[in-house]
Every structure is written in C-alpha cells, then in structure tokens.
Scaffold this active site. Structure first.
Site, mmCIF file in Angstrom:
data_model
loop_
_atom_site.group_PDB
_atom_site.id
_atom_site.type_symbol
_atom_site.label_atom_id
_atom_site.label_comp_id
_atom_site.label_asym_id
_atom_site.label_seq_id
_atom_site.Cartn_x
_atom_site.Cartn_y
_atom_site.Cartn_z
ATOM 1 N N ASN A 1 0.870 -1.182 0.000
ATOM 2 C CA ASN A 1 0.000 0.000 0.000
ATOM 3 C C ASN A 1 0.902 1.226 0.000
ATOM 4 O O ASN A 1 1.484 1.565 1.025
ATOM 5 C CB ASN A 1 -0.889 -0.012 1.259
ATOM 6 C CG ASN A 1 -1.720 1.258 1.400
ATOM 7 O OD1 ASN A 1 -1.827 2.048 0.462
ATOM 8 N ND2 ASN A 1 -2.314 1.454 2.573
ATOM 9 N N LYS B 1 0.119 4.209 -0.175
ATOM 10 C CA LYS B 1 -0.522 5.408 0.409
ATOM 11 C C LYS B 1 -0.226 6.606 -0.510
ATOM 12 O O LYS B 1 -0.172 6.433 -1.715
ATOM 13 C CB LYS B 1 -0.037 5.642 1.832
ATOM 14 C CG LYS B 1 -0.117 4.393 2.693
ATOM 15 C CD LYS B 1 0.047 4.684 4.136
ATOM 16 C CE LYS B 1 0.122 3.380 4.906
ATOM 17 N NZ LYS B 1 0.002 3.552 6.332
ATOM 18 N N HIS C 1 -9.688 1.272 4.834
ATOM 19 C CA HIS C 1 -8.403 1.443 5.546
ATOM 20 C C HIS C 1 -8.629 2.379 6.731
ATOM 21 O O HIS C 1 -9.402 3.331 6.644
ATOM 22 C CB HIS C 1 -7.347 2.020 4.597
ATOM 23 C CG HIS C 1 -5.966 1.953 5.160
ATOM 24 N ND1 HIS C 1 -5.505 2.853 6.093
ATOM 25 C CD2 HIS C 1 -4.956 1.077 4.945
ATOM 26 C CE1 HIS C 1 -4.260 2.528 6.415
ATOM 27 N NE2 HIS C 1 -3.901 1.459 5.736
ATOM 28 N N GLU D 1 -6.951 4.714 7.897
ATOM 29 C CA GLU D 1 -6.680 6.139 7.633
ATOM 30 C C GLU D 1 -7.883 6.804 6.976
ATOM 31 O O GLU D 1 -8.145 7.989 7.196
ATOM 32 C CB GLU D 1 -5.406 6.274 6.777
ATOM 33 C CG GLU D 1 -4.167 5.999 7.619
ATOM 34 C CD GLU D 1 -2.951 5.520 6.834
ATOM 35 O OE1 GLU D 1 -2.932 5.643 5.599
ATOM 36 O OE2 GLU D 1 -2.012 5.014 7.495
ATOM 37 N N GLU E 1 -5.780 -5.112 10.495
ATOM 38 C CA GLU E 1 -4.790 -4.059 10.673
ATOM 39 C C GLU E 1 -5.053 -3.315 11.981
ATOM 40 O O GLU E 1 -5.847 -2.359 12.008
ATOM 41 C CB GLU E 1 -4.885 -3.063 9.516
ATOM 42 C CG GLU E 1 -4.539 -3.654 8.179
ATOM 43 C CD GLU E 1 -3.837 -2.643 7.299
ATOM 44 O OE1 GLU E 1 -2.712 -2.910 6.882
ATOM 45 O OE2 GLU E 1 -4.398 -1.555 7.065
ATOM 46 N N GLY F 1 2.096 2.145 10.629
ATOM 47 C CA GLY F 1 3.027 3.262 10.472
ATOM 48 C C GLY F 1 3.704 3.663 11.770
ATOM 49 O O GLY F 1 4.318 4.728 11.853
ATOM 50 N N SER G 1 3.081 -2.369 10.219
ATOM 51 C CA SER G 1 4.544 -2.388 10.383
ATOM 52 C C SER G 1 5.162 -3.748 10.076
ATOM 53 O O SER G 1 6.127 -4.155 10.724
ATOM 54 C CB SER G 1 4.931 -1.896 11.785
ATOM 55 O OG SER G 1 4.459 -0.572 11.988
HETATM 56 C C1 PEP Z 1 -0.988 0.035 5.920
HETATM 57 O O1 PEP Z 1 -0.983 1.172 5.528
HETATM 58 O O2 PEP Z 1 -1.926 -0.700 5.617
HETATM 59 C C2 PEP Z 1 0.131 -0.428 6.741
HETATM 60 C C3 PEP Z 1 0.081 -1.632 7.247
HETATM 61 O O3 PEP Z 1 1.169 0.426 6.900
HETATM 62 P P1 PEP Z 1 2.604 0.112 7.594
HETATM 63 O O4 PEP Z 1 3.078 -1.189 7.026
HETATM 64 O O5 PEP Z 1 3.481 1.250 7.204
HETATM 65 O O6 PEP Z 1 2.364 0.021 9.056
#
Ligand code: PEP
Length: 256
Positions: free
Chosen positions: A13, A15, A99, A101, A171, A177, A217
């Site tokens: 992803n 982003k 998501h 976010e 998630e 992040g 992460s």
């Molecule tokens: C995500 O944006 O879905 C995500 C898991 O980000 P990160 O791996 O940076 O934590």
C-alpha cells in the site's frame, strides 16, 4: 498460512507516496526480483493516478495492480471520485476498502465501507477489506467486538460466492506506520477470530477459503514469523512496500 485451502496474498500500500515518474524504476526492480520466482499473489496498491502507468509497466508479469479507495456510488455528479467501473475498465484487480486512515481522517463509516465493498465486487474486482481496533479499544478489551462489528456490517448480506472474492486485512490501528507490530500470537489470535466470524456468517467452507492478511509495520525482519501463523494468509504492507527490495523480501517470506 495454509496454502492448501487459500491463496497467500501480499499487497503493498503506497498510500500517498512516490510519484508517477517513480513507477518505471520501481516496477522494473520488482519484476527483476519477482519475475521468475512466484511464491504468492503479489499486489501493488498505488494512488489511482498511477494505476494505468503501473499496469503498463507490469504487463507480462504476474504482479497485480490495486488502488487504495473507490467511490461508494456508481457514476454521476461526484466531483473528484473514481468509480469501481472506471478502475475495473483500466485493468485494476484489487481495491483497499475501509483502511483505518480513511475511516479516521475521511470519516468513512461502516455503512459507507459496505457500499464501497459491493461496488468493487459488482465491478469484478477483489476488495481488501481492512478491519482493526485502536489502542484504546484494545486496552478496553473491546478489540474483538470492534472487529466483529466492522466485519458484520461490511459483509452482511453477501453470498458465499461473493466471499470467494473478498480478502480481509486485520490491521490494528496502533501498529500502522508506528513501527510497533502485533506479536505473531496477537496477529494469529485476531485472524483466527476473524475466520470464526466468517464461519458464523457463511459456513465452514467459505471460512476455510478466505484469505486473511495481517497489516501493521510488517517488514522483512518480522514477516516470516507473522506469515507462519496458521490463520495469517499474507500481508498488507505500507512503509516497507515503497522499496522494491524490502517488498520482495516480504514476498519471499511468504514462501512456505
Ligand atoms: C498500511 O498502511 O496498511 C500499513 C500496514 O502500513 P505500515 O506497514 O506502514 O504500518
């Protein structure tokens, strides 16, 4: 992972990162690394603007292209929106839906997410439905209830056949992040709970076949352990997917 019953899918992803001018180098690097050895389904979810150049750049490879959002509506006066039909017509295969976010910063509700998910399915693409709890919810021992509600409102009314085309990504918001990852045991526990919720809604055969990713992460150092959990069937990768080398290392960790 359990490759006997379900597909392992590792999706990046991006982003709101990188530029259209980065697509060529990124795709060339990833194809060089991942072109021949194919361990699992690899997907790169880019900003919608970069979907067509990425599709062109990855032509001939088995790496699929996804995007990160879609309109809840069919078509019409929705300035700035992109419909599922447009994405499918361009060749996009996966769409991230719900998501955290977007839930948090763009006010997406469970009801909106349910509509978006149906748009993606109706257009013949695969939604990656994101669910997960905040730290407050986890500390308050509400994580399972929150995730169950997110699942139920997104999936209620779908058929078992629809579910063959749905991917779920667990998630935890506190791990996205932040550099803080769920432990393999925490990821397994929730992914197992998600499969149990799918079983309750759609039966054992559907639950056995649904791909459940972990996201938060994930990186080359922790991927193998997370992916070795029986109910973790892949990953949704933010930061580490921006570097094709790191993303490839995570794909490699999905090798059984
Ligand atoms: C995500 O944006 O879905 C995500 C898991 O980000 P990160 O791996 O940076 O934590």
């Amino acid at each position: 992972m359990n490759t006997k019953y379900r597909k392992t899918i590792v999706a990046g992803n991006w982003k709101m990162n990188l530029l259209p001018s980065d697509v060529k180098n990124y795709s060339a690097a990833l194809m060089k690394l991942y072109g021949k050895n194919h361990f699992c389904e690899a997907v790169v979810c880019v900003p919608a603007l970069m979907a067509i150049p990425m599709l062109r750049a990855l032509r001939g490879s088995k790496i699929a292209v996804g995007v990160q959002d879609v309109s809840a509506e069919d078509s019409g006066a929705y300035t700035g929106e992109i419909s599922a039909a447009m994405l499918a017509d361009a060749g996009v295969k996966y769409v991230i839906v719900g998501h955290s976010e977007r839930r948090r910063m763009h006010g997406e509700t469970n009801a909106m997410i349910a509509k978006k998910l149906r748009q993606v399915l109706a257009a013949g693409m695969t939604p990656i439905l994101c669910v997960g709890e905040t730290l407050e919810e986890r500390d308050g021992e509400l994580a399972e209830d929150v995730v169950r509600l997110q699942l139920r409102s997104a999936l209620y009314g779908l058929t078992g056949l629809d579910m063959r085309h749905v991917v779920i990504a667990y998630e935890p918001v506190w791990a996205i992040g932040t550099g803080r990852t769920a432990t393999p045991a925490e990821a397994q526990q929730m992914c197992e709970g998600i499969r149990a919720a799918v079983r309750k809604l759609f039966g054992a055969r559907v639950a056995r076949a649904v791909t459940i990713q972990y996201g938060g992460s994930m990186n080359p150092a922790n991927a193998a352990q997370l992916l070795s959990q029986p109910d973790v069937d892949g990953g949704l990768i933010g930061g580490a997917s921006l570097d094709p080398e790191k993303f490839y290392q995570i794909l490699e960790a999905a090798k059984e």
